[in-house]
Structure formats: C-alpha cells, structure tokens
Design a protein around this motif. Sequence first.
Motif, PDB file in Angstrom:
ATOM      1  N   ALA A 134       0.814  -1.661   0.257  1.00 13.95           N
ATOM      2  CA  ALA A 134      -0.121  -0.046  -0.296  1.00 13.95           C
ATOM      3  C   ALA A 134       0.871   1.319  -0.213  1.00 13.95           C
ATOM      4  O   ALA A 134       0.468   2.480  -0.698  1.00 13.95           O
ATOM      5  N   LEU A 135       1.970   1.554   1.055  1.00 16.81           N
ATOM      6  CA  LEU A 135       2.789   2.049   0.960  1.00 16.81           C
ATOM      7  C   LEU A 135       3.551   2.370  -0.489  1.00 16.81           C
ATOM      8  O   LEU A 135       3.838   3.426  -1.009  1.00 16.81           O
ATOM      9  N   ALA A 136       4.252   1.659  -1.099  1.00 12.58           N
ATOM     10  CA  ALA A 136       4.468   1.703  -1.666  1.00 12.58           C
ATOM     11  C   ALA A 136       3.820   1.506  -3.471  1.00 12.58           C
ATOM     12  O   ALA A 136       4.972   2.542  -4.250  1.00 12.58           O
ATOM     13  N   LEU A 137       2.690   1.532  -3.756  1.00 11.65           N
ATOM     14  CA  LEU A 137       2.115   2.053  -4.689  1.00 11.65           C
ATOM     15  C   LEU A 137       1.222   3.249  -4.849  1.00 11.65           C
ATOM     16  O   LEU A 137       0.746   4.416  -4.940  1.00 11.65           O
ATOM     17  N   ALA A 138       2.041   4.064  -3.409  1.00  7.87           N
ATOM     18  CA  ALA A 138       0.707   5.214  -2.791  1.00  7.87           C
ATOM     19  C   ALA A 138       0.819   6.574  -4.101  1.00  7.87           C
ATOM     20  O   ALA A 138       0.457   7.112  -3.794  1.00  7.87           O
ATOM     21  N   PRO A 139       2.914   6.619  -3.667  1.00 10.03           N
ATOM     22  CA  PRO A 139       3.306   7.667  -4.955  1.00 10.03           C
ATOM     23  C   PRO A 139       2.253   6.880  -5.926  1.00 10.03           C
ATOM     24  O   PRO A 139       2.541   8.747  -6.696  1.00 10.03           O
ATOM     25  N   VAL A 140       2.207   6.367  -6.753  1.00 12.40           N
ATOM     26  CA  VAL A 140       2.029   6.347  -8.047  1.00 12.40           C
ATOM     27  C   VAL A 140      -0.110   6.737  -7.714  1.00 12.40           C
ATOM     28  O   VAL A 140      -0.602   7.300  -9.167  1.00 12.40           O
ATOM     29  N   ALA A 141      -0.726   6.551  -7.048  1.00 13.72           N
ATOM     30  CA  ALA A 141      -1.860   7.082  -6.747  1.00 13.72           C
ATOM     31  C   ALA A 141      -1.859   8.379  -6.988  1.00 13.72           C
ATOM     32  O   ALA A 141      -2.921   8.789  -7.842  1.00 13.72           O
ATOM     33  N   VAL A 142      -1.305   9.422  -6.520  1.00 15.83           N
ATOM     34  CA  VAL A 142      -1.100  10.460  -6.399  1.00 15.83           C
ATOM     35  C   VAL A 142      -0.851  11.147  -7.900  1.00 15.83           C
ATOM     36  O   VAL A 142      -2.005  11.913  -8.001  1.00 15.83           O
ATOM     37  N   ALA A 165      -8.264   8.775 -11.551  1.00 17.48           N
ATOM     38  CA  ALA A 165      -8.313   9.024 -10.750  1.00 17.48           C
ATOM     39  C   ALA A 165      -8.808   8.259  -9.258  1.00 17.48           C
ATOM     40  O   ALA A 165      -8.633   7.912  -7.942  1.00 17.48           O
ATOM     41  N   GLN A 166     -10.384   8.168  -9.883  1.00 15.35           N
ATOM     42  CA  GLN A 166     -11.160   7.298  -8.560  1.00 15.35           C
ATOM     43  C   GLN A 166     -11.241   6.293  -8.815  1.00 15.35           C
ATOM     44  O   GLN A 166     -11.817   4.667  -8.040  1.00 15.35           O
ATOM     45  N   ALA A 167     -10.331   5.764 -10.121  1.00 16.85           N
ATOM     46  CA  ALA A 167     -10.966   4.176  -9.698  1.00 16.85           C
ATOM     47  C   ALA A 167      -9.875   3.242  -9.057  1.00 16.85           C
ATOM     48  O   ALA A 167      -9.709   2.451  -8.718  1.00 16.85           O
ATOM     49  N   VAL A 168      -8.839   4.535  -8.599  1.00 17.28           N
ATOM     50  CA  VAL A 168      -7.804   3.736  -7.791  1.00 17.28           C
ATOM     51  C   VAL A 168      -7.817   3.261  -6.398  1.00 17.28           C
ATOM     52  O   VAL A 168      -7.726   2.869  -5.382  1.00 17.28           O
ATOM     53  N   GLY A 169      -9.495   3.897  -5.510  1.00 16.38           N
ATOM     54  CA  GLY A 169      -9.815   3.775  -4.531  1.00 16.38           C
ATOM     55  C   GLY A 169     -10.343   2.318  -3.859  1.00 16.38           C
ATOM     56  O   GLY A 169      -9.298   1.929  -3.727  1.00 16.38           O
ATOM     57  N   PRO A 170     -10.988   2.006  -4.632  1.00 18.44           N
ATOM     58  CA  PRO A 170     -11.285   0.203  -4.528  1.00 18.44           C
ATOM     59  C   PRO A 170      -9.980  -0.719  -4.773  1.00 18.44           C
ATOM     60  O   PRO A 170      -9.895  -1.514  -4.053  1.00 18.44           O
ATOM     61  N   THR A 171      -9.066  -0.505  -5.748  1.00 15.60           N
ATOM     62  CA  THR A 171      -7.945  -0.766  -5.877  1.00 15.60           C
ATOM     63  C   THR A 171      -7.544  -0.914  -4.065  1.00 15.60           C
ATOM     64  O   THR A 171      -6.575  -2.054  -3.903  1.00 15.60           O
ATOM     65  N   GLY A 172      -6.805   0.142  -4.244  1.00 15.02           N
ATOM     66  CA  GLY A 172      -6.485   0.845  -3.249  1.00 15.02           C
ATOM     67  C   GLY A 172      -7.140   0.489  -1.883  1.00 15.02           C
ATOM     68  O   GLY A 172      -5.820  -0.593  -0.967  1.00 15.02           O
ATOM     69  N   TRP A 181      -1.869  -7.382  -4.903  1.00 11.46           N
ATOM     70  CA  TRP A 181      -2.475  -7.171  -5.742  1.00 11.46           C
ATOM     71  C   TRP A 181      -4.215  -8.183  -5.908  1.00 11.46           C
ATOM     72  O   TRP A 181      -4.051  -9.511  -6.630  1.00 11.46           O
ATOM     73  N   SER A 182      -5.563  -6.995  -6.617  1.00 12.00           N
ATOM     74  CA  SER A 182      -6.855  -8.056  -7.206  1.00 12.00           C
ATOM     75  C   SER A 182      -7.294  -7.816  -8.000  1.00 12.00           C
ATOM     76  O   SER A 182      -6.545  -6.233  -7.873  1.00 12.00           O
ATOM     77  N   TRP A 183      -6.857  -8.306  -9.449  1.00  9.52           N
ATOM     78  CA  TRP A 183      -8.214  -8.205 -10.354  1.00  9.52           C
ATOM     79  C   TRP A 183      -9.251  -7.858  -9.981  1.00  9.52           C
ATOM     80  O   TRP A 183     -10.193  -7.242 -11.115  1.00  9.52           O
ATOM     81  N   ASP A 184     -10.180  -8.571  -8.952  1.00 11.36           N
ATOM     82  CA  ASP A 184     -11.383  -8.824  -9.134  1.00 11.36           C
ATOM     83  C   ASP A 184     -11.655  -7.329  -8.166  1.00 11.36           C
ATOM     84  O   ASP A 184     -12.324  -6.468  -8.742  1.00 11.36           O
ATOM     85  N   ALA A 185     -10.398  -6.611  -7.269  1.00 11.54           N
ATOM     86  CA  ALA A 185     -11.017  -5.419  -7.496  1.00 11.54           C
ATOM     87  C   ALA A 185     -11.128  -4.198  -8.138  1.00 11.54           C
ATOM     88  O   ALA A 185     -11.105  -3.024  -7.940  1.00 11.54           O
ATOM     89  N   VAL A 186      -9.674  -4.951  -9.042  1.00 13.50           N
ATOM     90  CA  VAL A 186      -9.518  -3.832 -10.380  1.00 13.50           C
ATOM     91  C   VAL A 186     -10.928  -3.777 -11.065  1.00 13.50           C
ATOM     92  O   VAL A 186     -11.470  -2.279 -11.830  1.00 13.50           O
ATOM     93  N   VAL A 187     -11.683  -4.771 -11.729  1.00 10.10           N
ATOM     94  CA  VAL A 187     -12.885  -4.692 -11.857  1.00 10.10           C
ATOM     95  C   VAL A 187     -14.108  -3.095 -10.980  1.00 10.10           C
ATOM     96  O   VAL A 187     -14.307  -3.126 -11.738  1.00 10.10           O
TER      97      VAL A 187
END
Length: 312
Positions: A134-142, A165-172, A181-187
């Motif tokens: 979560a920390l490693a991907l947080a800067p990518v989400a920004v 930008a909004q798609a990041v929320g549920p995945t994160g 990582w989860s592709w279910d969450a990506v959907v």
Amino acid sequence: MEGIRTVSATAPVESVASAHGVGGKFKAFKSLVLLEHSVFALPFAYIAALTAMYRATRSVHWLQLLLITLAMIGARTFAMAVNRIIDREFDARNPRTAGRELVTGVLTVRTAWIGAVLALGLFLGSAAALNTLALALAPVAVIPLVVYPYGKRFTDVPHALLALAQAVGPTGAWIAVTGRWSWDAVVLGLAVGIWIGGFDLIFALQDIDTDRAQGLGSVPARWGVRTALIGARASHAVTTALFVWFGLLTGAGVFWWLGLVVVAGAFVYEHSLLHPDDLSRLNRAFFTVNGFVGIALFCFALLDLVTRGLRG
C-alpha cells in the motif's frame, strides 16, 4: 447555450475577508475541498475492503477500516485542494465558481497548500500503517490526482483522467486489507471510475459556455450537450455491467443483486431528468441521485456480506 434551460450558473460571492484563527481557516478549507462529497467514492472503498476481509477471515478488521477511511479522506482532500489551487484563475472567470474561497480571498493559497500537504501526509501515513505494498503504490496513486486538474488544458476528455484517479480507491482498499494485487478489485475500481467519469460529463454541462470562452476542454464544450448526455448514459451502462462482473467474480449473494437492480433504476431515473433542451434538473441528477447510488449499493453489499457470514 441558447434555447436550453439550465440551472443557474451564478454562485453567491463570499466575503473577501480572510478566515481568521485555526477554526476559521479549517472551516474555510473544509468548504473549499467539499469534504462531504467523499460520499461518492468512500462507500466503494468499503465494499472492496469488506469483501477482501470476508474472503480472508470473514471478520471485520476495524483498525484497517479506520486507516482506509483516513487514507481515502486524505487522498481526496489533497486532490481537491490541489485542483482548487491550480484552477483558481479559471474559477475567477466562471460565474458558477467565482465565490470559491481562493477566488474571494476567504482562504489564502498558502493556507490551501498547507492543508493539501497535511492531507497528503495523512494519506501516505495511513498507507504506511497498512502494509508495504500500500505504501509502495501510494505515490503512484497520487499522480492522476495531480495530473487531472491540468487535463482540460490539453485534452477534450479530462473526465477520463478523473475516472482513472477514482478507480484507484477500491483497488487500493483491497490492497490495504490483503497486501496483494487483485484483479477483482480492479473490476470494481473501473466500475467506480467510469461511473464518476460519466457523471462528471453531466456536471461539466454547467460550464459549457465558460469552458469554451476560456479555451478549456471538455466533452460538452467540444461536442455539445447531446453527445455528453449520450456519453454519460453509455458510461453508466458500462458501470452496471462491471458491477455485475464484480458480483460474479466474488460470488455475491442475493442482496448484492438486489442492490444492482436499485442502482440500475437510479441510473435510469437520473438520465430521465436530463434532456439536451432542458437541463433545469441537473443538480438533482448529479448530487442527489449519485449520492444515493454509492450509499445504497454499500448498504446492500454490507447486508449481503453479513448474511453470508461476515462477522463484526
């Protein structure tokens, strides 16, 4: 838009006196970032997090849920503050936004930046407290949060950047629970992003004339009201299909599917309120219906998970 009935584009202009004291500045900053609009995205982060918890242990982990809440509020507050700072000169020339705090001087740019940095710290700190991924991907989400405000300067489809930008929320939120990582969450994330991108097409109808006058890009400004409404309807049809896909991937129960029926009905109602020649009910379509969608689907999703064995 001659011949089209619209909502009023004129916003009340605030007093130009600066906010004084910590309480006054906080109140002005809260108004600036529209904290209450977290209702649009936060329920879907909860759906992702609780579904991940159900799969992992069938128990709610309250500390994780609290940290996810803080991370979502921090990220959204940072994004809104940066958006307002970057757009303040355009806002000053738009009657609808001329009353915003950075335009009138109620809040200084320096104070807004302080608030934005504190919100970013809350987001990164919460991510760090959750897990390493979560920390490693947080800067990518920004990144899309910062790029989005500039989108209308170089593209006619800034709504797509907002969707990303909004798609990041549920995945994160899913990653926050599982550390994987989860592709279910990506959907689910794509469903939320496309939903919000779709109703941003509706929201942008308010600024079609001022966007054109200022040379800013948007689907309504570039291709007109009818095309924007068609795009919003298509987006919400895709959103519904992705919600169905997420339900199938996660083995959702009957209450999830009942929730989708309610959401689909809300989408139909939303678009019945709008017509290319009559946008007088735009506020009801945008704020009321879309606020209902997130809360309603979360309630049905939670009921579904609880009846299937999720424990508090």
